[in-house]
Design a protein around this motif. Structure first.
Motif, PDB file in Angstrom:
ATOM      1  N   ASP A  38       0.824  -1.217   0.000  1.00  0.00           N
ATOM      2  CA  ASP A  38       0.000   0.000   0.000  1.00  0.00           C
ATOM      3  C   ASP A  38       0.857   1.266   0.000  1.00  0.00           C
ATOM      4  O   ASP A  38       0.323   2.373   0.018  1.00  0.00           O
ATOM      5  CB  ASP A  38      -0.916   0.021   1.234  1.00  0.00           C
ATOM      6  CG  ASP A  38      -2.149  -0.865   1.036  1.00  0.00           C
ATOM      7  OD1 ASP A  38      -2.451  -1.227  -0.115  1.00  0.00           O
ATOM      8  OD2 ASP A  38      -2.801  -1.189   2.043  1.00  0.00           O
ATOM      9  N   ASP A  39       2.163   1.117  -0.001  1.00  0.00           N
ATOM     10  CA  ASP A  39       3.037   2.299   0.079  1.00  0.00           C
ATOM     11  C   ASP A  39       2.975   3.119  -1.202  1.00  0.00           C
ATOM     12  O   ASP A  39       3.034   2.568  -2.297  1.00  0.00           O
ATOM     13  CB  ASP A  39       4.497   1.879   0.300  1.00  0.00           C
ATOM     14  CG  ASP A  39       4.670   1.052   1.559  1.00  0.00           C
ATOM     15  OD1 ASP A  39       3.857   0.128   1.764  1.00  0.00           O
ATOM     16  OD2 ASP A  39       5.607   1.325   2.322  1.00  0.00           O
ATOM     17  N   GLN A  45     -10.295  15.369 -14.990  1.00  0.00           N
ATOM     18  CA  GLN A  45      -9.926  14.918 -13.639  1.00  0.00           C
ATOM     19  C   GLN A  45      -8.813  13.872 -13.686  1.00  0.00           C
ATOM     20  O   GLN A  45      -8.838  12.967 -14.523  1.00  0.00           O
ATOM     21  CB  GLN A  45     -11.160  14.302 -12.950  1.00  0.00           C
ATOM     22  CG  GLN A  45     -10.897  13.949 -11.499  1.00  0.00           C
ATOM     23  CD  GLN A  45     -12.009  13.067 -10.904  1.00  0.00           C
ATOM     24  OE1 GLN A  45     -13.023  12.800 -11.566  1.00  0.00           O
ATOM     25  NE2 GLN A  45     -11.813  12.624  -9.694  1.00  0.00           N
ATOM     26  N   LYS A  46      -7.844  14.042 -12.809  1.00  0.00           N
ATOM     27  CA  LYS A  46      -6.718  13.110 -12.781  1.00  0.00           C
ATOM     28  C   LYS A  46      -7.088  11.867 -11.964  1.00  0.00           C
ATOM     29  O   LYS A  46      -7.596  11.975 -10.845  1.00  0.00           O
ATOM     30  CB  LYS A  46      -5.490  13.787 -12.183  1.00  0.00           C
ATOM     31  CG  LYS A  46      -4.956  14.923 -13.048  1.00  0.00           C
ATOM     32  CD  LYS A  46      -3.705  15.505 -12.451  1.00  0.00           C
ATOM     33  CE  LYS A  46      -3.119  16.706 -13.156  1.00  0.00           C
ATOM     34  NZ  LYS A  46      -3.739  17.264 -14.315  1.00  0.00           N
ATOM     35  N   LEU A  47      -6.815  10.704 -12.559  1.00  0.00           N
ATOM     36  CA  LEU A  47      -7.185   9.433 -11.920  1.00  0.00           C
ATOM     37  C   LEU A  47      -5.948   8.548 -11.758  1.00  0.00           C
ATOM     38  O   LEU A  47      -6.005   7.341 -11.968  1.00  0.00           O
ATOM     39  CB  LEU A  47      -8.243   8.721 -12.781  1.00  0.00           C
ATOM     40  CG  LEU A  47      -9.568   9.476 -12.946  1.00  0.00           C
ATOM     41  CD1 LEU A  47     -10.431   8.856 -14.037  1.00  0.00           C
ATOM     42  CD2 LEU A  47     -10.328   9.507 -11.621  1.00  0.00           C
ATOM     43  N   ASP A  48      -4.828   9.164 -11.402  1.00  0.00           N
ATOM     44  CA  ASP A  48      -3.555   8.439 -11.347  1.00  0.00           C
ATOM     45  C   ASP A  48      -2.706   8.961 -10.195  1.00  0.00           C
ATOM     46  O   ASP A  48      -3.178   9.743  -9.374  1.00  0.00           O
ATOM     47  CB  ASP A  48      -2.817   8.636 -12.678  1.00  0.00           C
ATOM     48  CG  ASP A  48      -2.638  10.116 -12.962  1.00  0.00           C
ATOM     49  OD1 ASP A  48      -1.985  10.795 -12.152  1.00  0.00           O
ATOM     50  OD2 ASP A  48      -3.191  10.625 -13.966  1.00  0.00           O
ATOM     51  N   LEU A  99      -6.125   9.111  -3.132  1.00  0.00           N
ATOM     52  CA  LEU A  99      -5.574   8.290  -4.219  1.00  0.00           C
ATOM     53  C   LEU A  99      -6.379   7.011  -4.429  1.00  0.00           C
ATOM     54  O   LEU A  99      -6.660   6.624  -5.565  1.00  0.00           O
ATOM     55  CB  LEU A  99      -4.114   7.950  -3.901  1.00  0.00           C
ATOM     56  CG  LEU A  99      -3.312   7.336  -5.037  1.00  0.00           C
ATOM     57  CD1 LEU A  99      -3.116   8.333  -6.165  1.00  0.00           C
ATOM     58  CD2 LEU A  99      -1.957   6.845  -4.544  1.00  0.00           C
ATOM     59  N   ALA A 100      -6.757   6.367  -3.332  1.00  0.00           N
ATOM     60  CA  ALA A 100      -7.491   5.099  -3.456  1.00  0.00           C
ATOM     61  C   ALA A 100      -8.835   5.334  -4.150  1.00  0.00           C
ATOM     62  O   ALA A 100      -9.285   4.505  -4.942  1.00  0.00           O
ATOM     63  CB  ALA A 100      -7.685   4.454  -2.090  1.00  0.00           C
ATOM     64  N   ASP A 101      -9.473   6.489  -3.886  1.00  0.00           N
ATOM     65  CA  ASP A 101     -10.747   6.796  -4.557  1.00  0.00           C
ATOM     66  C   ASP A 101     -10.539   6.903  -6.070  1.00  0.00           C
ATOM     67  O   ASP A 101     -11.355   6.421  -6.861  1.00  0.00           O
ATOM     68  CB  ASP A 101     -11.323   8.130  -4.049  1.00  0.00           C
ATOM     69  CG  ASP A 101     -11.883   8.004  -2.639  1.00  0.00           C
ATOM     70  OD1 ASP A 101     -11.978   6.859  -2.142  1.00  0.00           O
ATOM     71  OD2 ASP A 101     -12.215   9.044  -2.035  1.00  0.00           O
ATOM     72  N   GLU A 119      -4.291   3.056   2.037  1.00  0.00           N
ATOM     73  CA  GLU A 119      -4.947   1.778   2.300  1.00  0.00           C
ATOM     74  C   GLU A 119      -5.707   1.291   1.075  1.00  0.00           C
ATOM     75  O   GLU A 119      -6.497   2.030   0.486  1.00  0.00           O
ATOM     76  CB  GLU A 119      -5.914   1.952   3.477  1.00  0.00           C
ATOM     77  CG  GLU A 119      -6.099   0.672   4.244  1.00  0.00           C
ATOM     78  CD  GLU A 119      -6.935   0.880   5.489  1.00  0.00           C
ATOM     79  OE1 GLU A 119      -7.894   0.123   5.657  1.00  0.00           O
ATOM     80  OE2 GLU A 119      -6.636   1.827   6.251  1.00  0.00           O
ATOM     81  N   GLY A 120      -5.437   0.075   0.672  1.00  0.00           N
ATOM     82  CA  GLY A 120      -6.166  -0.520  -0.453  1.00  0.00           C
ATOM     83  C   GLY A 120      -5.484  -0.347  -1.799  1.00  0.00           C
ATOM     84  O   GLY A 120      -5.888  -0.964  -2.781  1.00  0.00           O
TER      85      GLY A 120
END
Ligand code: UDP
Length: 253
Positions: free
Chosen positions: A30-31, A211-214, A225-227, A44-45
């Protein structure tokens, strides 16, 4: 139970000895790290999502005849992969200017590039993974001219495949990084896509909103980030909203 032998621990993954010779188990942590690990956190995740997303892309590549090291997913965080000899280069393909090319060449982020541009970076954390040319690569023996030609061809096939898949779910593949490894079969050597393909190593922008998804969400403190990664997984049907993982039969009748 005897502890498995750890072969290598990187920033986001651990490699363990695999169950058969020539195999490894790749564990997704998860890091999250950025800027050569100067910025770090635990998300997390993230490891679970990247394991699934990388499985999805690598499986697709294997299916269309682009060879990868991926064999099968073992569990939430682990996958079985072929052991390869990693070429010490990060291969980056860019469709739209962003990140380091924007800074280096003064091209505004979001500017479409006239054609996909393939770049090579020498994998060396102490040097900050410097950009290198084919001249450097051949002179220092990191890869041959033939390898380079094959690596560019592989990288462009990966680009077309992932771009197409992403376009189908309303996401622009701005750029990505892959690593390539050698598999030896006696004297015969072939190159395969290795490491991972996930939002950690791609720039993904929503086609309509931008929207950035990375990982830029983490690098630039743009939100959770996990979202963002969950949104990518959801759109691809890798993790449907009910949480049932793809590939597991669901009884609907
Ligand atoms: N990238 C990566 N690992 C690295 C460097 C870059 O996965 O060590 C990915 C990055 O996520 C982006 C692409 O490669 O999708 C191009 O990155 P760039 O050269 O713009 O560097 P950055 O702006 O990330 O420092």
């Amino acid at each position: 139970m005897a502890r498995r032998k750890k072969i290598y621990e990187g920033k986001a993954k651990i490699l363990y000895e695999g169950p058969e010779p020539g195999t490894l188990v790749q564990y997704f942590k998860d890091d999250a790290t950025a800027f050569n690990a100067e910025k770090r956190d635990v998300v997390e995740g993230k490891g679970v999502l990247n394991n699934r997303l990388s499985e999805f892309f690598m499986n697709g590549l294997n299916t269309i005849g682009v060879p990868t090291h991926f064999m099968k997913r073992l569990n939430m965080r682990e996958q079985l992969v072929r052991a390869v000899e990693i070429i010490p280069l990060e291969v980056v393909v860019r469709n739209v200017a962003a990140g380091s090319i924007s800074k280096r060449l003064g091209i505004e982020e979001g500017t479409p590039l006239p054609r996909p541009i393939v770049e090579f970076y020498y994998k060396d954390d102490a040097l900050g993974d410097p950009l290198v040319t084919e001249e450097h690569i051949i002179a220092f023996g990191w890869a041959s001219q033939q390898d380079l030609d094959d690596m560019v061809a592989l990288a462009l096939r990966v680009n077309d495949f992932i771009s197409g898949i992403m376009l189908g779910v309303g996401i622009k593949l701005v750029d990505f990084k892959i690593e390539i490894g050698r598999i030896w079969d006696g004297d015969f050597m072939r190159l395969v896509v290795a490491d991972e393909i996930s939002p950690d190593s791609c720039r993904l922008w929503d086609i309509h909103t931008g929207q950035k998804l990375d990982k830029d969400v983490f690098r630039r403190d743009l939100g959770n980030l996990a979202d963002a990664y969950t949104e990518v997984a959801r759109r691809l049907g890798v993790l449907p909203q009910n949480g049932a993982p793809r590939g597991k039969p669901t009884l609907i009748n």
